[in-house]
Design a protein around this motif. Structure first.
Motif, PDB file in Angstrom:
ATOM      1  N   ALA A  28       0.697  -1.065   0.288  1.00  0.00           N
ATOM      2  CA  ALA A  28       0.431   0.338   0.109  1.00  0.00           C
ATOM      3  C   ALA A  28       0.776   1.193  -0.078  1.00  0.00           C
ATOM      4  O   ALA A  28       0.399   2.250  -0.137  1.00  0.00           O
ATOM      5  CB  ALA A  28      -0.854   0.054   1.591  1.00  0.00           C
ATOM      6  N   TYR A  29       2.101   1.203   0.563  1.00  0.00           N
ATOM      7  CA  TYR A  29       2.770   2.405   0.465  1.00  0.00           C
ATOM      8  C   TYR A  29       4.091   2.189  -0.760  1.00  0.00           C
ATOM      9  O   TYR A  29       4.956   3.295  -0.777  1.00  0.00           O
ATOM     10  CB  TYR A  29       3.696   2.553   1.616  1.00  0.00           C
ATOM     11  N   ALA A  30       4.213   1.402  -1.598  1.00  0.00           N
ATOM     12  CA  ALA A  30       5.055   1.217  -2.410  1.00  0.00           C
ATOM     13  C   ALA A  30       5.338   2.748  -3.879  1.00  0.00           C
ATOM     14  O   ALA A  30       3.372   3.454  -3.800  1.00  0.00           O
ATOM     15  CB  ALA A  30       4.639   0.257  -3.451  1.00  0.00           C
ATOM     16  N   ARG A  31       6.522   2.627  -3.959  1.00  0.00           N
ATOM     17  CA  ARG A  31       6.107   4.440  -4.789  1.00  0.00           C
ATOM     18  C   ARG A  31       5.778   5.463  -5.030  1.00  0.00           C
ATOM     19  O   ARG A  31       5.521   6.682  -5.421  1.00  0.00           O
ATOM     20  CB  ARG A  31       5.372   3.942  -5.691  1.00  0.00           C
ATOM     21  N   GLN A  32       6.571   5.826  -2.734  1.00  0.00           N
ATOM     22  CA  GLN A  32       5.190   6.575  -2.329  1.00  0.00           C
ATOM     23  C   GLN A  32       6.685   7.281  -1.352  1.00  0.00           C
ATOM     24  O   GLN A  32       5.755   8.136  -0.662  1.00  0.00           O
ATOM     25  CB  GLN A  32       3.890   6.577  -1.536  1.00  0.00           C
ATOM     26  N   GLY A  33       7.805   7.084  -2.035  1.00  0.00           N
ATOM     27  CA  GLY A  33       8.433   8.072  -0.967  1.00  0.00           C
ATOM     28  C   GLY A  33       9.959   7.458   0.327  1.00  0.00           C
ATOM     29  O   GLY A  33      10.577   7.657   0.745  1.00  0.00           O
ATOM     30  N   VAL A  34       8.826   6.090   0.327  1.00  0.00           N
ATOM     31  CA  VAL A  34       8.584   5.761   2.282  1.00  0.00           C
ATOM     32  C   VAL A  34      10.237   4.356   1.886  1.00  0.00           C
ATOM     33  O   VAL A  34      11.389   4.749   2.670  1.00  0.00           O
ATOM     34  CB  VAL A  34       7.734   4.067   2.086  1.00  0.00           C
ATOM     35  N   ALA A  35      10.189   3.646   1.257  1.00  0.00           N
ATOM     36  CA  ALA A  35      12.382   3.106   0.779  1.00  0.00           C
ATOM     37  C   ALA A  35      12.839   4.472   0.442  1.00  0.00           C
ATOM     38  O   ALA A  35      14.013   4.697   0.978  1.00  0.00           O
ATOM     39  CB  ALA A  35      11.988   2.537  -0.572  1.00  0.00           C
ATOM     40  N   SER A  36      12.671   5.716   0.051  1.00  0.00           N
ATOM     41  CA  SER A  36      13.078   6.742  -0.184  1.00  0.00           C
ATOM     42  C   SER A  36      13.611   7.411   1.110  1.00  0.00           C
ATOM     43  O   SER A  36      15.016   7.143   1.298  1.00  0.00           O
ATOM     44  CB  SER A  36      13.301   7.136  -1.209  1.00  0.00           C
ATOM     45  N   ALA A  37      13.010   7.027   2.127  1.00  0.00           N
ATOM     46  CA  ALA A  37      13.029   7.826   3.619  1.00  0.00           C
ATOM     47  C   ALA A  37      14.158   6.992   4.325  1.00  0.00           C
ATOM     48  O   ALA A  37      14.619   7.608   4.523  1.00  0.00           O
ATOM     49  CB  ALA A  37      11.710   8.686   3.980  1.00  0.00           C
ATOM     50  N   LEU A  38      13.247   6.097   4.403  1.00  0.00           N
ATOM     51  CA  LEU A  38      14.633   4.228   4.884  1.00  0.00           C
ATOM     52  C   LEU A  38      15.848   4.606   4.439  1.00  0.00           C
ATOM     53  O   LEU A  38      17.261   4.816   5.395  1.00  0.00           O
ATOM     54  CB  LEU A  38      14.152   3.149   4.824  1.00  0.00           C
ATOM     55  N   TYR A  39      16.576   4.608   2.993  1.00  0.00           N
ATOM     56  CA  TYR A  39      17.562   4.440   2.468  1.00  0.00           C
ATOM     57  C   TYR A  39      18.312   6.129   3.286  1.00  0.00           C
ATOM     58  O   TYR A  39      19.496   5.654   3.351  1.00  0.00           O
ATOM     59  CB  TYR A  39      17.878   4.224   0.929  1.00  0.00           C
ATOM     60  N   ALA A  40      17.646   6.698   2.773  1.00  0.00           N
ATOM     61  CA  ALA A  40      18.084   8.130   3.449  1.00  0.00           C
ATOM     62  C   ALA A  40      18.873   8.244   4.600  1.00  0.00           C
ATOM     63  O   ALA A  40      19.765   8.330   5.130  1.00  0.00           O
ATOM     64  CB  ALA A  40      17.332   9.295   3.229  1.00  0.00           C
ATOM     65  N   ALA A  41      17.943   7.431   5.952  1.00  0.00           N
ATOM     66  CA  ALA A  41      18.198   7.739   7.261  1.00  0.00           C
ATOM     67  C   ALA A  41      19.403   6.955   7.357  1.00  0.00           C
ATOM     68  O   ALA A  41      20.017   7.207   8.347  1.00  0.00           O
ATOM     69  CB  ALA A  41      16.877   7.021   7.485  1.00  0.00           C
ATOM     70  N   ALA A  42      19.323   5.372   6.788  1.00  0.00           N
ATOM     71  CA  ALA A  42      20.131   4.509   6.500  1.00  0.00           C
ATOM     72  C   ALA A  42      21.762   4.943   6.165  1.00  0.00           C
ATOM     73  O   ALA A  42      23.019   5.530   7.547  1.00  0.00           O
ATOM     74  CB  ALA A  42      19.839   3.277   6.601  1.00  0.00           C
ATOM     75  N   GLU A  43      21.811   5.291   4.943  1.00  0.00           N
ATOM     76  CA  GLU A  43      23.039   6.586   4.555  1.00  0.00           C
ATOM     77  C   GLU A  43      23.739   7.852   5.606  1.00  0.00           C
ATOM     78  O   GLU A  43      25.273   7.552   6.033  1.00  0.00           O
ATOM     79  CB  GLU A  43      22.853   6.623   3.585  1.00  0.00           C
ATOM     80  N   GLN A  44      22.266   8.461   6.298  1.00  0.00           N
ATOM     81  CA  GLN A  44      23.253   9.356   7.278  1.00  0.00           C
ATOM     82  C   GLN A  44      23.417   8.418   8.697  1.00  0.00           C
ATOM     83  O   GLN A  44      24.912   9.054   9.081  1.00  0.00           O
ATOM     84  CB  GLN A  44      22.106  10.208   7.401  1.00  0.00           C
ATOM     85  N   ARG A  45      22.942   7.524   9.143  1.00  0.00           N
ATOM     86  CA  ARG A  45      23.737   6.370   9.982  1.00  0.00           C
ATOM     87  C   ARG A  45      24.630   6.097   9.933  1.00  0.00           C
ATOM     88  O   ARG A  45      25.720   6.185  10.678  1.00  0.00           O
ATOM     89  CB  ARG A  45      22.304   5.488  10.724  1.00  0.00           C
ATOM     90  N   LEU A  46      24.851   5.253   8.343  1.00  0.00           N
ATOM     91  CA  LEU A  46      26.076   5.072   8.184  1.00  0.00           C
ATOM     92  C   LEU A  46      27.336   5.341   7.724  1.00  0.00           C
ATOM     93  O   LEU A  46      28.778   5.782   8.114  1.00  0.00           O
ATOM     94  CB  LEU A  46      26.638   4.074   7.231  1.00  0.00           C
ATOM     95  N   ARG A  47      27.374   7.553   7.008  1.00  0.00           N
ATOM     96  CA  ARG A  47      27.947   8.411   6.629  1.00  0.00           C
ATOM     97  C   ARG A  47      28.412   8.400   9.030  1.00  0.00           C
ATOM     98  O   ARG A  47      29.823   8.712   8.272  1.00  0.00           O
ATOM     99  CB  ARG A  47      27.441   9.293   6.205  1.00  0.00           C
ATOM    100  N   ALA A  48      27.607   8.844   9.473  1.00  0.00           N
ATOM    101  CA  ALA A  48      28.092   9.039  10.753  1.00  0.00           C
ATOM    102  C   ALA A  48      29.144   7.925  11.389  1.00  0.00           C
ATOM    103  O   ALA A  48      29.944   8.622  12.320  1.00  0.00           O
ATOM    104  CB  ALA A  48      26.804   9.445  11.533  1.00  0.00           C
ATOM    105  N   ALA A  49      28.804   6.605  10.808  1.00  0.00           N
ATOM    106  CA  ALA A  49      29.829   5.801  11.608  1.00  0.00           C
ATOM    107  C   ALA A  49      30.879   5.716  10.858  1.00  0.00           C
ATOM    108  O   ALA A  49      31.995   5.001  10.945  1.00  0.00           O
ATOM    109  CB  ALA A  49      28.395   4.771  11.433  1.00  0.00           C
ATOM    110  N   GLY A  50      31.197   6.900   9.946  1.00  0.00           N
ATOM    111  CA  GLY A  50      32.619   6.333   9.001  1.00  0.00           C
ATOM    112  C   GLY A  50      32.126   5.032   7.774  1.00  0.00           C
ATOM    113  O   GLY A  50      33.774   5.291   8.094  1.00  0.00           O
ATOM    114  N   THR A  51      31.575   4.963   7.351  1.00  0.00           N
ATOM    115  CA  THR A  51      31.080   3.724   6.909  1.00  0.00           C
ATOM    116  C   THR A  51      31.471   4.244   5.389  1.00  0.00           C
ATOM    117  O   THR A  51      30.841   5.635   5.271  1.00  0.00           O
ATOM    118  CB  THR A  51      29.424   3.350   6.714  1.00  0.00           C
ATOM    119  N   ARG A  52      32.754   3.939   4.429  1.00  0.00           N
ATOM    120  CA  ARG A  52      32.751   4.856   2.786  1.00  0.00           C
ATOM    121  C   ARG A  52      32.514   3.853   2.042  1.00  0.00           C
ATOM    122  O   ARG A  52      32.220   4.259   0.632  1.00  0.00           O
ATOM    123  CB  ARG A  52      34.748   4.755   2.919  1.00  0.00           C
ATOM    124  N   GLU A  53      31.875   2.797   2.096  1.00  0.00           N
ATOM    125  CA  GLU A  53      31.509   1.726   0.571  1.00  0.00           C
ATOM    126  C   GLU A  53      30.045   0.624   0.948  1.00  0.00           C
ATOM    127  O   GLU A  53      30.214   0.800   2.368  1.00  0.00           O
ATOM    128  CB  GLU A  53      32.354   1.119   0.180  1.00  0.00           C
TER     129      GLU A  53
END
Length: 157
Positions: free
Chosen positions: A87-112
């Motif tokens: 019901a939430y496909a193609r409404q930006g949910v995956a993009s929001a989740l991914y962006a938050a995960a990438e932000q957390r990974l950047r903060a942890a110093g992850t480079r790849e």
């Protein structure tokens, strides 16, 4: 209004149900019925799910009423799970989740970052800057499921 929060153990049944619905309903263009059933069998091994999720950082997207999606990742850059409720496909949910995960990974110093993307998720990850490194096949019982090993280098900011 979708908001993100950390996973809680009581979320497990809803997460598994969302996973099964997502695979069943959103992957039919790329995977046949036997592949979808092998990927997300009706009989759920909850202890196996608990073990898998225990090794990941998990974020849940919800609208106050129900879970709209989730992402699971490790601090070494591996994105293991990213699923949205049909019901939430193609409404930006995956993009929001991914962006938050990438932000957390950047903060942890992850480079790849890397993931083993389904044929359905390949376009999403490509849109996030990932590139295909290798075509893979995972076997579930006697059923083969194609997927893509994809990587992304995080630029320093």
């Amino acid at each position: 209004m979708i908001h993100l929060r950390p996973y809680q153990p009581h979320d497990l049944p809803a997460i598994v149900a969302l996973f099964q619905a997502s695979v069943s309903q959103l992957t039919a263009q790329h995977y046949d019925s036997a592949q979808r059933k092998a990927w997300a069998p009706a009989a759920t091994d909850m202890p196996a799910w608990q073990t898998r999720l225990a090794s990941l950082e998990l974020l849940i997207a919800e609208d106050g009423q129900s879970i709209a999606g989730f992402i699971g990742f490790r601090l070494d850059g591996y994105i293991d799970l990213l699923y949205c409720a049909p019901a939430y496909a193609r409404q930006g949910v995956a993009s929001a989740l991914y962006a938050a995960a990438e932000q957390r990974l950047r903060a942890a110093g992850t480079r790849e970052l890397f993931t083993e993307a389904s044929l359905v998720a390949q376009a999403f990850f490509a849109g996030q800057g990932f590139s295909v490194q290798q075509v893979q096949t995972v076997t579930r019982g006697t059923v083969n499921l194609p997927r893509m090993l994809m990587r992304k280098t995080l630029e320093l900011r």
